[in-house]
Design a protein around this motif. Structure first.
Motif, PDB file in Angstrom:
ATOM      1  N   PRO A  77     -62.741  25.231 -89.998  1.00  0.00           N
ATOM      2  CA  PRO A  77     -63.222  24.069 -89.253  1.00  0.00           C
ATOM      3  C   PRO A  77     -63.421  22.876 -90.178  1.00  0.00           C
ATOM      4  O   PRO A  77     -63.832  23.027 -91.334  1.00  0.00           O
ATOM      5  CB  PRO A  77     -64.560  24.553 -88.681  1.00  0.00           C
ATOM      6  CG  PRO A  77     -64.432  26.044 -88.619  1.00  0.00           C
ATOM      7  CD  PRO A  77     -63.603  26.411 -89.823  1.00  0.00           C
ATOM      8  N   GLY A  78     -63.109  21.693 -89.672  1.00  0.00           N
ATOM      9  CA  GLY A  78     -63.298  20.494 -90.480  1.00  0.00           C
ATOM     10  C   GLY A  78     -62.372  19.367 -90.077  1.00  0.00           C
ATOM     11  O   GLY A  78     -61.639  19.456 -89.089  1.00  0.00           O
ATOM     12  N   LEU A  79     -62.409  18.294 -90.862  1.00  0.00           N
ATOM     13  CA  LEU A  79     -61.619  17.106 -90.597  1.00  0.00           C
ATOM     14  C   LEU A  79     -60.277  17.201 -91.317  1.00  0.00           C
ATOM     15  O   LEU A  79     -60.220  17.489 -92.511  1.00  0.00           O
ATOM     16  CB  LEU A  79     -62.362  15.850 -91.056  1.00  0.00           C
ATOM     17  CG  LEU A  79     -61.734  14.521 -90.647  1.00  0.00           C
ATOM     18  CD1 LEU A  79     -61.945  14.261 -89.152  1.00  0.00           C
ATOM     19  CD2 LEU A  79     -62.319  13.368 -91.463  1.00  0.00           C
ATOM     20  N   TYR A  80     -59.203  16.925 -90.575  1.00  0.00           N
ATOM     21  CA  TYR A  80     -57.852  16.910 -91.120  1.00  0.00           C
ATOM     22  C   TYR A  80     -57.201  15.580 -90.747  1.00  0.00           C
ATOM     23  O   TYR A  80     -57.768  14.780 -89.999  1.00  0.00           O
ATOM     24  CB  TYR A  80     -57.028  18.076 -90.541  1.00  0.00           C
ATOM     25  CG  TYR A  80     -57.551  19.443 -90.930  1.00  0.00           C
ATOM     26  CD1 TYR A  80     -57.000  20.144 -91.998  1.00  0.00           C
ATOM     27  CD2 TYR A  80     -58.607  20.031 -90.222  1.00  0.00           C
ATOM     28  CE1 TYR A  80     -57.488  21.400 -92.362  1.00  0.00           C
ATOM     29  CE2 TYR A  80     -59.104  21.279 -90.581  1.00  0.00           C
ATOM     30  CZ  TYR A  80     -58.538  21.954 -91.654  1.00  0.00           C
ATOM     31  OH  TYR A  80     -59.026  23.181 -92.017  1.00  0.00           O
ATOM     32  N   THR A  81     -56.021  15.342 -91.288  1.00  0.00           N
ATOM     33  CA  THR A  81     -55.225  14.191 -90.852  1.00  0.00           C
ATOM     34  C   THR A  81     -53.841  14.680 -90.466  1.00  0.00           C
ATOM     35  O   THR A  81     -53.337  15.665 -91.015  1.00  0.00           O
ATOM     36  CB  THR A  81     -55.079  13.116 -91.957  1.00  0.00           C
ATOM     37  OG1 THR A  81     -54.511  13.715 -93.124  1.00  0.00           O
ATOM     38  CG2 THR A  81     -56.407  12.480 -92.300  1.00  0.00           C
TER      39      THR A  81
END
Length: 468
Positions: A77-81
């Protein structure tokens, strides 16, 4: 707000959504399987890059319908681009999210919409981003006002954005981990405007208000966690820190310095402040690299660069081979006066490869252009033709940086600039790394025997002709 767009997206992505919904039954509570897919309308290239912390995790090829789909067996889980060059946007994954996105490259940011499991929080991030862009344009004229009127204007837009944030947070009930980014997307654009005000107000009105700023104006700084590694690659946070350091690092009594020396001292100030303020290595290195990129875009004074890099290497702990700043620094050292220009491969109008060594053996002026900057292209060629008449001992080489062979030949046929050797770059990344091409206003002068005389000059500088 997105009703019509939602209908279009659902119509295009139903087949993939069916696939994803059938997969949901296979999820185990303790696995981290996730899905990501979508459609790129009017693609620029055949790939979508899925990235974390500026590192490519997966390169996903578009199919014949310009769609893509990938299953991750284990995605933290987390922020990606996701990137479709040259554009990118953020996407946040909670455990077992299954996300689809539709993008039209002709209006990239305004067209991004998510659907599937985890779509609501990601659509919030996009809506908040677009609201910030809209507010930025709305409050621009407020920078001309006195500090009290300015504060009232930006506080009003911030209050409305806060209400939107609170309502969405209550409705979607997102996780605390996601709230780090949701709250940052609300707060940091507002903080940035407060940091920018003294500098922009002075630029636009000529009035210095630094002495008139209320004592509590920057109190919001006390509540910022400058060491939050989760935000180290999140644009609102990084941009805010850049504005804050520009503000704190400014030298008010700048009349004592030349423009070049002022840039050096200001940027060393900014790095020193960052070193004092930020203890987390990941955040600190990100900000130091940001300062260095900005500085190197503007100043290529060899002596000053050595001073700048001495401070940078002293503070930065990023010694990896992937560090672009180190690569640029090493490349700059190879472009010292008296050195041979590193060889690069170019193309002529017949599509034949031409080594830069073929012209780097006599007095030469090398300049660069692109059809994306037509006014610069025309002005540069007019200058070059004038210099050629006055300095026939030099050959003049114009290098197109990013147009296709046909586009380039079409432009050349239209303008027909005589007496200039026109070549085209086929691998910009290679040329950029060897010759440190960081801006279009760049000129290289080769002197006797083709050795470098000045690799970092500009034909539009007042003293350029003296260098010839």
């Amino acid at each position: 707000m997105h009703t019509y767009r939602n209908i279009k997206v659902i119509a295009f992505l139903v087949p993939l959504l069916v696939l994803m919904s059938s997969c949901k039954n296979e999820f185990k509570r303790n696995d981290y399987v996730a899905y990501f897919g979508g459609e790129i309308v009017n693609p620029n290239n055949p790939y979508v890059l899925f990235c974390k912390d500026n590192q490519v995790i997966d390169s996903i090829k578009l199919d014949k319908n310009n769609r893509f789909f990938v299953q991750f067996d284990s995605l933290a889980p987390g922020l990606y681009t996701f990137k479709h060059e040259p554009e990118y946007q953020y996407v946040y994954f909670d455990k077992n999210d299954s996300l689809m996105v539709r993008v039209n490259t002709r209006d990239f940011d305004n067209s991004v919409i998510f659907c599937g499991r985890g779509d609501q929080k990601n659509n919030f991030l996009m809506e908040q981003y677009l609201k910030n862009e809209k507010d930025k344009n709305l409050v621009f004229s407020a920078f001309d006002k006195d500090i009290e009127q300015f504060t009232q204007t930006i506080d009003s837009t911030y209050q409305k954005s806060t209400q939107f944030y609170n309502s969405k947070k209550e409705e979607i009930k997102w996780s605390e981990d996601f709230d780090v980014y949701a709250k940052a997307s609300l707060d940091f654009p507002y903080y940035s405007r407060r940091e920018l005000y003294p500098m922009v107000h002075k630029m636009r009105t000529g009035k210095d208000v630094y002495e008139k700023i209320p004592q509590d104006y920057y109190d919001f700084r006390k509540n910022i966690d400058y060491n939050n590694a989760a935000l180290s690659d999140f644009s609102p946070f990084v941009v805010y820190l850049s504005h804050m350091l520009n503000n704190m690092g400014a030298i008010n009594y700048h009349n004592h310095f030349t423009e070049v020396d002022l840039a050096l001292k200001t940027n060393i100030n900014k790095m020193t402040i960052a070193d004092t303020l930020i203890k987390n290595e990941k955040v600190k290195n990100t900000i130091l690299n940001n300062i260095a990129f900005s500085y190197l875009l503007e100043d290529q004074n060899m002596v000053n660069n050595q001073s700048f890099f001495a401070t940078y290497h002293k503070i930065s702990t990023d010694k990896s081979q992937k560090n672009e700043i180190i690569k640029i620094g090493d490349a700059i050292q190879l472009l010292k006066a008296g050195s041979k220009l590193p060889e690069a491969t170019l193309l002529n109008k017949n599509g034949q490869k031409v080594s830069s060594n073929t012209f780097a053996n006599q007095k030469t002026v090398v300049f660069f252009w692109t059809s994306n900057a037509v006014s610069h292209f025309e002005a540069a060629h007019k200058k070059i033709i004038d210099f050629r008449k006055k300095h026939p001992e030099y050959q003049f080489v114009g290098i197109n940086l990013n147009d296709t062979q046909e586009e380039w030949k079409g432009i050349m046929a239209k303008y027909k600039f005589g007496g200039v050797t026109e070549l085209r770059c086929t691998d910009f990344e290679d040329l950029k790394s060897k010759w440190v091409i960081t801006k279009i206003h760049r000129t290289i002068i080769l002197g006797d025997k083709g050795l470098i005389k000045n690799a970092f000059t500009n034909i539009f500088e007042l003293n350029f002709e003296e260098e010839l």
